[in-house]
Design a protein around this motif. Structure first.
Motif, PDB file in Angstrom:
ATOM      1  N   ALA A 137      -2.667   4.961   5.380  1.00  0.00           N
ATOM      2  CA  ALA A 137      -2.895   3.718   6.117  1.00  0.00           C
ATOM      3  C   ALA A 137      -2.766   2.516   5.200  1.00  0.00           C
ATOM      4  N   GLU A 138      -3.325   2.604   3.994  1.00  0.00           N
ATOM      5  CA  GLU A 138      -3.220   1.499   3.038  1.00  0.00           C
ATOM      6  C   GLU A 138      -1.785   1.297   2.575  1.00  0.00           C
ATOM      7  N   ILE A 139      -1.128   2.381   2.212  1.00  0.00           N
ATOM      8  CA  ILE A 139       0.230   2.280   1.661  1.00  0.00           C
ATOM      9  C   ILE A 139       1.209   1.773   2.725  1.00  0.00           C
ATOM     10  N   GLU A 140       1.129   2.314   3.932  1.00  0.00           N
ATOM     11  CA  GLU A 140       2.098   1.921   4.960  1.00  0.00           C
ATOM     12  C   GLU A 140       1.860   0.494   5.460  1.00  0.00           C
ATOM     13  N   SER A 141       0.602   0.093   5.562  1.00  0.00           N
ATOM     14  CA  SER A 141       0.355  -1.294   5.952  1.00  0.00           C
ATOM     15  C   SER A 141       0.823  -2.249   4.857  1.00  0.00           C
ATOM     16  N   GLY A 142       0.685  -1.832   3.590  1.00  0.00           N
ATOM     17  CA  GLY A 142       1.181  -2.647   2.483  1.00  0.00           C
ATOM     18  C   GLY A 142       2.696  -2.769   2.501  1.00  0.00           C
ATOM     19  N   LYS A 143       3.377  -1.655   2.698  1.00  0.00           N
ATOM     20  CA  LYS A 143       4.840  -1.699   2.811  1.00  0.00           C
ATOM     21  C   LYS A 143       5.255  -2.596   3.974  1.00  0.00           C
ATOM     22  N   GLY A 144       4.544  -2.445   5.078  1.00  0.00           N
ATOM     23  CA  GLY A 144       4.863  -3.254   6.250  1.00  0.00           C
ATOM     24  C   GLY A 144       4.719  -4.734   5.980  1.00  0.00           C
ATOM     25  N   ALA A 154       3.563   1.403  11.085  1.00  0.00           N
ATOM     26  CA  ALA A 154       2.466   1.311  10.115  1.00  0.00           C
ATOM     27  C   ALA A 154       1.101   1.585  10.734  1.00  0.00           C
ATOM     28  N   THR A 155       1.007   1.592  12.070  1.00  0.00           N
ATOM     29  CA  THR A 155      -0.281   1.867  12.709  1.00  0.00           C
ATOM     30  C   THR A 155      -0.624   3.345  12.768  1.00  0.00           C
ATOM     31  N   GLU A 156       0.364   4.205  12.639  1.00  0.00           N
ATOM     32  CA  GLU A 156       0.144   5.636  12.888  1.00  0.00           C
ATOM     33  C   GLU A 156      -0.855   6.282  11.930  1.00  0.00           C
ATOM     34  N   PRO A 157      -0.832   5.986  10.628  1.00  0.00           N
ATOM     35  CA  PRO A 157      -1.839   6.598   9.753  1.00  0.00           C
ATOM     36  C   PRO A 157      -3.265   6.190  10.105  1.00  0.00           C
TER      37      PRO A 157
END
Length: 410
Positions: A327-334, A301-304
């Motif tokens: 970044a928002e979507i992947e951190s949210g999924k995480g 989740a840090t990559e974006p």
């Protein structure tokens, strides 16, 4: 066309070489974590030691005296620190967010001055949230002119890390009505810091109340909020993912250690020593697998965020916008998944042990308490809604949100 030379950006470093500087400190931090939790002793000495060896300058470019680590490498280190004591990454959350804002600004004398402060070990705390009868969207803390100087007045709660800091990142309203960010020095009579956080977990993050009473600030340290780096909410969320992943790693470590040391067995067990009991081995294996998955997801989740940072210095607005969305979507999924994994791991460790594991002297419950507290800051139901709306409707996520008193619509 690139506007900033690559050498002046933080694109990554030799991770093991950087981590080896801090691991002996992490070991000492881990050795005192249990006692600090039991006595609610704030980790002043531990944070001071990290300051002295440059931990706060990890994201500062090498060209300016920092370590130049990437976003992913920063959070790998924070996972290691969280496994030692999950309070410390959260206490440093406001600092690294302010550093991230500075590394996203254009080159110049003011940026260089901040880089020098970070390299010298100066730390930031955080003071954004106002509690009580504050209407949603309102900011009671104000920045105004008093004669020939600027001052801040107001009160904040959840001032995470501020009690350890040299500066506080304050969200306030300017006298002209603008929302601004203010860098307030802590060492002055106008700033009162209280350790009154009463949560059942994360007890030593220094997340109490800060009161500003004509606290003096420099005009150059008052910045329009709209200039803040775009992936900030995702960046703040990544701290929770790293902390949760570290808690899951700590739960694995402690479960394995407790099983190795346990001498008592049950008559209906499967071996003469608990460490040889295949069912207990399964329990610890499951905890380890959940910790592994939590860490893998947190780092993915840090990559974006790193892409968004790099895109900031390249003339490609569309790529930068997409990286910020990602970044928002992947951190949210995480958050949705890592929360469940950390809570599951910190509960399941008791299935590998007997009733003696609930002893207050061991404080093994602190892993669950800490995970539950961290995961309560940003409700996962709203993150799931944000992700679902993006997947179904392509709705761009909200980059900044607030909390306050709602209306009377029932």
């Amino acid at each position: 066309m690139t506007r900033t030379p690559t050498a002046a950006l933080s694109l990554g470093a030799d991770y093991e070489a950087v981590a080896d500087r801090f691991r002996p400190i992490f070991e000492r931090i881990a050795a005192g974590a249990l006692e600090r939790d039991q006595t609610r002793a704030l980790p002043h000495e531990e944070i001071d030691e990290l300051k002295r060896v440059g931990f706060g300058a990890l994201r500062v470019p090498v060209s300016h005296g920092g370590s130049g680590v990437s976003v992913k490498q920063l959070f790998r280190l924070l996972i290691e620190l969280a496994a030692a004591d999950s309070n410390l990454p959260q206490a440093l959350r406001g600092h690294f967010a302010y550093v991230e804002d500075v590394v996203n600004t254009s080159p110049g004398a003011e940026r260089d001055r901040w880089f020098a402060r970070f390299v010298d070990g100066e730390l930031f705390g955080n003071a954004w949230t106002e509690v009580g009868n504050v209407a949603l969207g309102s900011v009671i803390t104000k920045v105004s002119r008093r004669g020939d100087r600027w001052v801040v007045n107001g009160a904040k709660y959840y001032s995470t890390g501020s009690i350890f800091a040299d500066w506080i990142d304050v969200y306030a309203q300017h006298a002209d009505g603008r929302d601004v960010i203010v860098a307030v020095p802590t060492k002055q009579p106008g700033v009162t810091l209280s350790d009154d956080w009463d949560g059942f977990g994360q007890r030593t993050t220094g997340s109490g109340t800060t009161v500003f009473n004509d606290a003096a600030v420099q005009e150059a340290h008052i910045v329009d909020f709209s200039r803040r780096f775009r992936y900030q909410t995702a960046f703040y969320q990544l701290f929770h993912l790293a902390t949760l992943a570290g808690i899951a790693r700590a739960a694995t470590r402690d479960a394995a250690a407790e099983v190795r040391a346990r001498q008592r067995v049950y008559s209906h067990g499967n071996a003469s020593h608990v460490s040889r009991d295949v069912q207990i081995q399964q329990v610890v294996g499951e905890i380890a697998a959940w910790a592994y998955a939590a860490e893998a997801i947190a780092l993915q989740a840090t990559e974006p965020a790193q892409r968004a940072y790099e895109a900031r210095f390249v003339d490609d607005a569309e790529a930068e916008k997409q990286a910020n969305i990602d970044a928002e979507i992947e951190s949210g999924k995480g958050q949705i998944v890592v929360t469940e994994l950390a809570l599951r791991a910190s509960t399941h460790l008791f299935d590998a042990l007997g009733a003696s594991a609930t002893s207050g002297a061991k404080s093994l419950d602190r892993h669950w308490r800490n995970a539950r507290t961290v995961s309560s800051h940003n409700p996962t139901v709203y993150k799931a809604k944000l992700v679902g709306d993006w997947e179904i409707n392509g709705t761009e996520p909200v980059y900044v949100w607030q909390i306050g008193r709602g209306g009377n619509d029932g």
